[in-house]
Each structure stands twice: as structure tokens, then as C-alpha cells.
Scaffold this motif. Structure first.
Motif, PDB file in Angstrom:
ATOM      1  N   LEU A 194      -1.323   9.620  22.584  1.00 51.61           N
ATOM      2  CA  LEU A 194      -1.323   9.163  21.201  1.00 51.61           C
ATOM      3  C   LEU A 194      -0.336  10.017  20.413  1.00 51.61           C
ATOM      4  N   GLU A 195       0.566   9.374  19.691  1.00 53.45           N
ATOM      5  CA  GLU A 195       1.539  10.083  18.859  1.00 53.45           C
ATOM      6  C   GLU A 195       1.430   9.548  17.448  1.00 53.45           C
ATOM      7  N   THR A 196       1.207  10.453  16.491  1.00 52.38           N
ATOM      8  CA  THR A 196       0.996  10.044  15.110  1.00 52.38           C
ATOM      9  C   THR A 196       1.827  10.894  14.167  1.00 52.38           C
ATOM     10  N   GLU A 197       2.209  10.293  13.032  1.00 54.04           N
ATOM     11  CA  GLU A 197       2.969  10.981  11.997  1.00 54.04           C
ATOM     12  C   GLU A 197       2.032  11.423  10.883  1.00 54.04           C
ATOM     13  N   HIS A 198       2.321  12.610  10.332  1.00 52.20           N
ATOM     14  CA  HIS A 198       1.495  13.166   9.250  1.00 52.20           C
ATOM     15  C   HIS A 198       2.378  13.951   8.301  1.00 52.20           C
ATOM     16  N   GLY A 199       1.913  14.106   7.073  1.00 50.88           N
ATOM     17  CA  GLY A 199       2.646  14.916   6.112  1.00 50.88           C
ATOM     18  C   GLY A 199       2.772  16.355   6.568  1.00 50.88           C
ATOM     19  N   ASP A 200       1.725  16.885   7.185  1.00 54.57           N
ATOM     20  CA  ASP A 200       1.728  18.257   7.713  1.00 54.57           C
ATOM     21  C   ASP A 200       1.182  18.208   9.142  1.00 54.57           C
ATOM     22  N   GLU A 203      -9.634  18.245  29.431  1.00 56.79           N
ATOM     23  CA  GLU A 203      -8.760  17.147  29.844  1.00 56.79           C
ATOM     24  C   GLU A 203      -7.868  16.647  28.720  1.00 56.79           C
ATOM     25  N   MET A 204      -7.788  17.412  27.620  1.00 55.96           N
ATOM     26  CA  MET A 204      -6.994  17.004  26.462  1.00 55.96           C
ATOM     27  C   MET A 204      -6.018  18.102  26.072  1.00 55.96           C
ATOM     28  N   GLU A 205      -4.887  17.677  25.506  1.00 54.17           N
ATOM     29  CA  GLU A 205      -3.899  18.620  24.987  1.00 54.17           C
ATOM     30  C   GLU A 205      -3.341  18.030  23.699  1.00 54.17           C
ATOM     31  N   THR A 206      -3.274  18.842  22.647  1.00 56.14           N
ATOM     32  CA  THR A 206      -2.683  18.415  21.385  1.00 56.14           C
ATOM     33  C   THR A 206      -1.548  19.369  21.048  1.00 56.14           C
ATOM     34  N   VAL A 207      -0.373  18.802  20.780  1.00 57.79           N
ATOM     35  CA  VAL A 207       0.812  19.585  20.438  1.00 57.79           C
ATOM     36  C   VAL A 207       1.557  18.886  19.308  1.00 57.79           C
ATOM     37  N   VAL A 208       2.507  19.606  18.710  1.00 64.68           N
ATOM     38  CA  VAL A 208       3.422  19.010  17.742  1.00 64.68           C
ATOM     39  C   VAL A 208       4.770  18.872  18.438  1.00 64.68           C
ATOM     40  N   ASP A 216       8.575  17.012  17.801  1.00 69.06           N
ATOM     41  CA  ASP A 216       9.475  16.299  16.886  1.00 69.06           C
ATOM     42  C   ASP A 216       8.797  15.953  15.564  1.00 69.06           C
ATOM     43  N   GLY A 217       7.948  16.847  15.076  1.00 68.39           N
ATOM     44  CA  GLY A 217       7.273  16.650  13.802  1.00 68.39           C
ATOM     45  C   GLY A 217       6.072  15.721  13.831  1.00 68.39           C
ATOM     46  N   ASN A 218       5.676  15.260  15.018  1.00 66.67           N
ATOM     47  CA  ASN A 218       4.511  14.385  15.161  1.00 66.67           C
ATOM     48  C   ASN A 218       3.418  15.077  15.965  1.00 66.67           C
ATOM     49  N   VAL A 219       2.187  14.664  15.739  1.00 65.57           N
ATOM     50  CA  VAL A 219       1.061  15.154  16.540  1.00 65.57           C
ATOM     51  C   VAL A 219       0.969  14.280  17.788  1.00 65.57           C
ATOM     52  N   VAL A 220       0.989  14.927  18.942  1.00 62.21           N
ATOM     53  CA  VAL A 220       0.905  14.214  20.214  1.00 62.21           C
ATOM     54  C   VAL A 220      -0.309  14.743  20.966  1.00 62.21           C
ATOM     55  N   THR A 221      -1.196  13.850  21.351  1.00 61.66           N
ATOM     56  CA  THR A 221      -2.366  14.233  22.128  1.00 61.66           C
ATOM     57  C   THR A 221      -2.387  13.426  23.416  1.00 61.66           C
ATOM     58  N   ARG A 222      -2.568  14.139  24.517  1.00 63.70           N
ATOM     59  CA  ARG A 222      -2.667  13.511  25.835  1.00 63.70           C
ATOM     60  C   ARG A 222      -4.095  13.693  26.342  1.00 63.70           C
ATOM     61  N   ILE A 223      -4.663  12.602  26.799  1.00 64.17           N
ATOM     62  CA  ILE A 223      -6.038  12.590  27.295  1.00 64.17           C
ATOM     63  C   ILE A 223      -6.007  12.095  28.732  1.00 64.17           C
ATOM     64  N   GLU A 224      -6.634  12.835  29.636  1.00 63.98           N
ATOM     65  CA  GLU A 224      -6.753  12.399  31.026  1.00 63.98           C
ATOM     66  C   GLU A 224      -8.226  12.300  31.381  1.00 63.98           C
TER      67      GLU A 224
END
Length: 70
Positions: free
Chosen positions: A6-12, A27-32, A34-42
């Protein structure tokens, strides 16, 4: 194994990523990226991956609304 990304855009994006990351399971990872929040779920199957993504999105909505309010 089922992977959801999942990749989402946010103000911050950094604030939102910090807010949701503590709820991540092993089983999850959340990173920033290119300025977006990216979460990978396995998960082992599609149903549990979908349930986890649904829970995550609810947390993400709250984090986004709170970061906008600051």
C-alpha cells in the motif's frame, strides 16, 4: 505467501509512518519512499492479508487526520 503493498500520500508522510509503525506485526514493514508512506504486508493467505490491510487502513486514516490537525 500473499504480499500486499500500500502506498499513500500525506501532508506529513514521516509523521504518519511513525504513527502507524508501532502497530506493525512481524510480517509488516512501513517506510517513507519518495515522500509517500509505503507499507508491505506478507501473510500466508489472501484472507488474512486482506484483514490485516483493512486494519492498517483504519489506523492510517486516523494517523492522517491527526497529522493534519497538528
Amino acid at each position: 505467501m500473499t504480499t500486499v503493498e500500500l502506498e499513500t500520500e500525506h501532508g506529513d508522510a514521516r509523521a504518519v509512518a511513525r504513527a502507524v509503525a508501532p502497530d506493525n506485526t512481524d510480517e509488516m514493514e512501513t517506510v517513507v519512499e519518495d515522500g509517500n508512506v509505503v507499507t508491505r504486508i506478507e501473510r500466508d493467505d489472501v484472507a488474512s492479508a486482506g484483514a490485516t490491510a483493512d486494519d492498517y487502513l483504519r489506523n492510517l486514516i486516523v494517523a492522517d487526520e491527526l497529522s493534519d490537525a497538528l
